[in-house]
Design an enzyme around this catalytic site. Structure first.
Site, PDB file in Angstrom:
ATOM      1  N   CYS A  19       0.832  -1.203   0.000  1.00  0.00           N
ATOM      2  CA  CYS A  19       0.000   0.000   0.000  1.00  0.00           C
ATOM      3  C   CYS A  19       0.865   1.252   0.000  1.00  0.00           C
ATOM      4  O   CYS A  19       0.352   2.351  -0.184  1.00  0.00           O
ATOM      5  CB  CYS A  19      -0.937   0.039   1.210  1.00  0.00           C
ATOM      6  SG  CYS A  19      -1.129  -1.527   2.045  1.00  0.00           S
ATOM      7  N   HIS A  28      -8.922   4.305  -1.148  1.00  0.00           N
ATOM      8  CA  HIS A  28      -7.581   3.746  -1.024  1.00  0.00           C
ATOM      9  C   HIS A  28      -7.282   2.794  -2.180  1.00  0.00           C
ATOM     10  O   HIS A  28      -7.313   1.580  -2.022  1.00  0.00           O
ATOM     11  CB  HIS A  28      -7.479   3.029   0.338  1.00  0.00           C
ATOM     12  CG  HIS A  28      -6.136   2.480   0.669  1.00  0.00           C
ATOM     13  ND1 HIS A  28      -4.959   2.979   0.137  1.00  0.00           N
ATOM     14  CD2 HIS A  28      -5.771   1.468   1.502  1.00  0.00           C
ATOM     15  CE1 HIS A  28      -3.939   2.288   0.628  1.00  0.00           C
ATOM     16  NE2 HIS A  28      -4.401   1.365   1.446  1.00  0.00           N
TER      17      HIS A  28
END
Lengths: 354, 385, 131
Positions: free
Chosen positions: B83, B332
């Site tokens: 991420c 996200h």
């Protein structure tokens, strides 16, 4: 059969999963009269393996308990035999998983034994021979099953999960019981079977009684007594294979053995029929309470069919081993009840598409 | 080393782009950024992405995107730190420009998570943890953060209700962020009644599963001054890593990698935490927002909740934290998230952030986390007058 | 999805909790390491770690990664072993309402998952409350 040199039990260990389903719950699902199972077959509830348990995991836990009682390292074990009819793999040994988990690899004999519910004592006999011959110092004999039954079949009321393991070694001062002798009584009697690729076994109903269970159990016991020059009264405890609670008591009656000698090892009413583990779990329950000098008769039964009868004499030193691992009673009493829905999920009866 | 500036910015709306693949999404952001920079000659494309291989069957991502954007022939490759891929993409682009190797570099990020089912995405994201010793046991990424959340709550005596304030604030901020995935206010009660994912983490504690692409154009600062009057310099940047296996860390109420990267980035930019006017921090789960604030030095240990309640980090606060709505509400798109953050902070410093603009910020901060604080990049951006 | 060699080479750690001990500073680690991150020694030995410990933190996974669907919900937690080594593991055979930090746990050999209907079955030590 008697070995030329003495062989003894150095450690015993068991494992019974903590989940239980009551026969009432199974009867409720299929609309059966529960009284038949409770009164005639003496079944109350059975042990069910959890969702992440199988014969390999049960065998490993039992083996570790047996090693604790034997007070030896896994690396000392020269042979691992797992008797079962519910191995996780059709091809690939459970015994190698057990051997690896206890640290017995790589110099170890290892194989799975199949003889329906007699596979556990068959493993026991093989290990006895290996130790007696001097090929290995210690051998691990395990009977373990997560028995399957066709949903709704009579067998579903008893088919249970559990395991028992025995470390066999020389009959020296560290042995807790001497193997006095054994016999095997085997014929081709197709009372219960499972064909390749079939998920559940089939059986011949009432035929599993007289021509199958009782003939083999009683004849094996009689032959052993005859070979060893013993009478039924010479045994302090008698353990039979336990397809239900009633059969062992009837077999005992046929041999003139009082009920009291059978009850200490009679587990079927509380945990069901643990198949290859059944008679070996009964023996473990007896060792948990037996005193030095007492004599134990164990008679297994495996469909197809055959019985092993084994006579054991308890030795000094057993007392200090008893508390080195959990007892059969510890496992029997540690239980959580589940309903049929959870049971179906744990036993993977619910079909799941990946 | 040359000083590096951001001269072009391009974003796509974060959300479920069922009608667009990796290339189509990236194209939108890339073209916008390049046009925003005045169409310079791009020499290299660096793409932050995590799951192109596992969810879209696509490797050689750099070449694919360069080709589709009409930039075939340029240096192009993907950088990956789970991420935190967007953060390390910026770092890679920075190194390329600062070193003098390239003058104009397109730093982008793209992610397509909605290509797969929730469980497949859960598996793909869990690869950010130790595959052999964490994922093997069925540990989801949410589960690791749940362990952190329980630990943090116990250590600082923070209530479940307090934790729910984070997503509530983020959803409020995102109301003004045009490219945010969510434009919907939520309440503490909504958070506490949302379904459990891994106790105590509930759905509304989690950043959503998103698609998105973002891109910025980097060039030497001196060059930027010539072409633009709204110039943002990458004044400090650093990346740090931590033990991969969460259970080996002595204290999981803080990410050592954030602390180390921030320390180095602040030093490089010659600023202090109190100088920061606007920050975009990596709040993939509610608890991370609080940990980030403390790790970056915006609050003393265990006091982030108190300061958040006081409104210290609201838009216009000191610093304004996640005026975009953060990972929680902007969304996200994992490998692209870091680039979104860079773009959002740069827009703030250029005073081009529109409805989410905070008053006259000069110093901005971006924090991009990969894994559970396993790889952290912190960048300090500065408005150049 | 499942790699046989990857599972196979990690069997000592999965089945017997084999970790490493630093001969330089004495610290122990799971999973095994080749160099100590504290004292930087490269002199580490493989050891079997203790199979009893205390549960420090836990969570109940309700949305699992694919492959664990049939086992859901399940508990994952951090266990501090007797020697201080921390491991991430599953906690099984428990009433989740009774689990709390500090619960004493002991290792138990369990099935972790299987690679589809016909692939390999993967096993490892999990932990259960001590009774």
């Amino acid at each position: 059969m008697r070995t030329r040199v003495g062989v003894g039990i150095h450690g015993w260990g068991v494992y019974i999963p903590r989940y239980r389903i009551k026969v009432e719950e199974i009867a409720r699902i299929w609309g059966y009269d529960v009284n038949y199972y409770v009164k005639s077959l003496m079944l109350k509830e059975k042990a069910v393996a959890g969702i992440d348990e199988d014969v390999a995991t049960i065998a490993v836990e039992a083996a570790k308990n047996a090693l604790k009682r034997a007070s030896i390292e896994g690396s000392k074990v020269g042979a691992v035999y797992v008797g079962t009819e519910s191995k996780p793999y059709a091809v690939k040994p459970t015994a190698t998983i057990v051997a690896e988990a206890i640290g017995a690899t790589p110099h170890v004999l290892a194989a799975d034994i199949e003889f329906a519910c007699k596979a556990g004592t068959e493993a026991f006999q093989i290990c006895t021979g290996l130790v007696a011959s001097g090929m290995v110092e210690y051998a691990l004999a395990i009977g373990a099953d997560t028995a399957q039954a066709n949903p709704g079949d009579h067998l579903e009321f008893s088919a249970a999960s559990g395991g028992a393991a025995y470390v066999l070694g020389p009959d020296d001062s560290r042995a807790v019981a001497s193997i006095e002798g054994s016999v095997s009584y085997v014929t081709d009697t197709p009372d219960f079977w499972r064909r390749e690729l079939s998920p559940y076994p089939k059986h011949a109903e009432a035929f599993t009684g007289d021509p199958a269970y009782f003939r083999h159990v009683v004849n094996a016991a009689r032959e052993l007594m005859s070979q060893l020059g013993l009478r039924a009264s010479d045994f302090n405890y008698v353990v039979f294979h336990q397809p239900n609670g009633a059969f062992p008591l009837r077999a005992a009656a046929m041999l003139g053995i009082p009920k009291e000698k059978v009850l200490p090892g009679l587990l079927a009413p509380e945990i069901g029929n643990t198949y290859a583990a059944s008679s070996l779990l009964g023996l473990a329950a007896v060792l948990d309470v037996a005193k030095p000098g007492e004599r134990i008769l164990v008679v297994s039964y495996g469909s197809g069919a055959g019985s092993d009868a084994i006579s054991l004499i308890v030795k000094d030193g057993i007392e200090e081993r008893k508390n080195l691992a959990p007892t059969v009673r510890d496992y029997v009493n540690d239980k959580t009840y589940i309903d049929y829905g959870l049971y179906a999920r744990f036993r993977r009866i619910i079909r799941y598409v990946r | 080393m040359r000083k590096v500036a951001i001269v072009g910015i391009g974003l796509t709306k974060v959300g479920r782009h069922f009608d667009k693949g990796l290339r189509e999404l990236f194209y939108e952001a890339a073209v916008r950024a390049i046009e925003d920079a005045g169409c310079p000659e791009i020499e290299a494309i660096i793409v932050g992405n995590m799951c192109s291989s596992s969810l879209c069957d696509q490797d050689s991502l750099g070449a694919l995107l360069a080709d589709y954007c009409g930039l075939c022939g340029r240096a192009a490759f993907k950088v990956e730190a789970a991420c935190g891929s967007g953060g390390v993409a910026l770092l890679t682009g920075y190194m390329a420009v600062a070193s003098g190797l390239y003058d104009y570099v397109l730093v982008g990020g793209v992610e397509k998570l909605t290509e797969a089912t929730t469980r497949e995405v859960t598996y793909a994201l869990a690869k950010a943890a130790d595959a052999d010793y964490e994922l093997f046991y069925g540990t989801s990424f949410t589960a690791l953060n749940a362990l952190i959340m329980r630990y943090y709550m116990r250590k600082y005596n923070v209530t479940r209700e307090d934790m729910a304030l984070w997503p509530v604030k983020m959803h409020e901020n995102a109301m003004k962020c045009p490219h945010a995935q969510f434009h919907k206010r939520i309440t503490v009660d909504d958070v506490l009644k949302s379904p459990l994912i891994a106790d105590p983490i509930r759905v509304l504690d989690c950043a959503p599963i998103s698609d998105g692409a973002a891109a910025v154009v980097l060039c030497p600062l001196e060059e930027a001054r010539r072409v633009s009057d709204a110039v943002v310099e990458v004044a400090g940047i650093a990346c740090s890593t931590d033990y991969m296996y969460l259970a080996q860390r002595p204290d999981i109420a803080s990410f050592t990698a954030t602390v180390k990267a921030a320390e180095r980035a602040y030093r490089m930019a010659k600023v202090e935490p109190r100088d920061v006017d606007v920050a975009e921090v990596h709040d993939a789960f509610s608890v991370l927002g609080f940990i980030d604030i403390e790790d970056l030095g915006f609050s003393r240990r265990g006091e982030a909740v108190k300061l958040l309640k006081e409104g210290v980090f609201d838009p216009g606060g000191k610093p304004s934290v996640n005026p975009s709505g953060g990972l929680k509400a902007r969304g996200h798109p994992v490998g692209a998230t870091g680039v979104y953050q860079v773009a959002e902070v740069a827009l703030q410093l250029m005073e081009k952030a529109g409805s989410m603009q905070v008053p006259s910020p000069e110093i901005g901060l971006v924090q991009s986390i990969g894994g559970v604080g396993t790889t952290v990049t912190v960048a300090i951006l500065r408005r150049v007058k | 999805m499942a790699s046989v060699p990857r599972y196979w080479r990690n069997i000592p750690s999965y089945y017997r909790l084999v970790g490493s001990k630093c001969r330089g500073c004495g610290r122990t680690w799971f999973p095994p390491r080749r160099c100590c991150p504290i004292c930087y020694s490269r002199d580490l030995e493989l050891i079997e770690l203790p199979t009893e410990g205390v549960l420090e933190e836990f969570t109940i996974i309700r949305t699992p990664p694919s492959g664990f669907d049939y086992y859901t919900p399940y508990v994952v937690g951090i266990v501090k072993l007797r020697d201080g080594t921390r491991v991430l593991t599953q906690v099984v055979d428990c009433d989740v309402t009774e689990l709390k930090p500090g619960t004493e746990v002991v290792a138990t050999f369990r099935r972790v998952r299987e690679d589809g209907d016909f692939g390999i079955v993967m096993y490892a030590l999990k932990f259960r409350p001590k009774r």
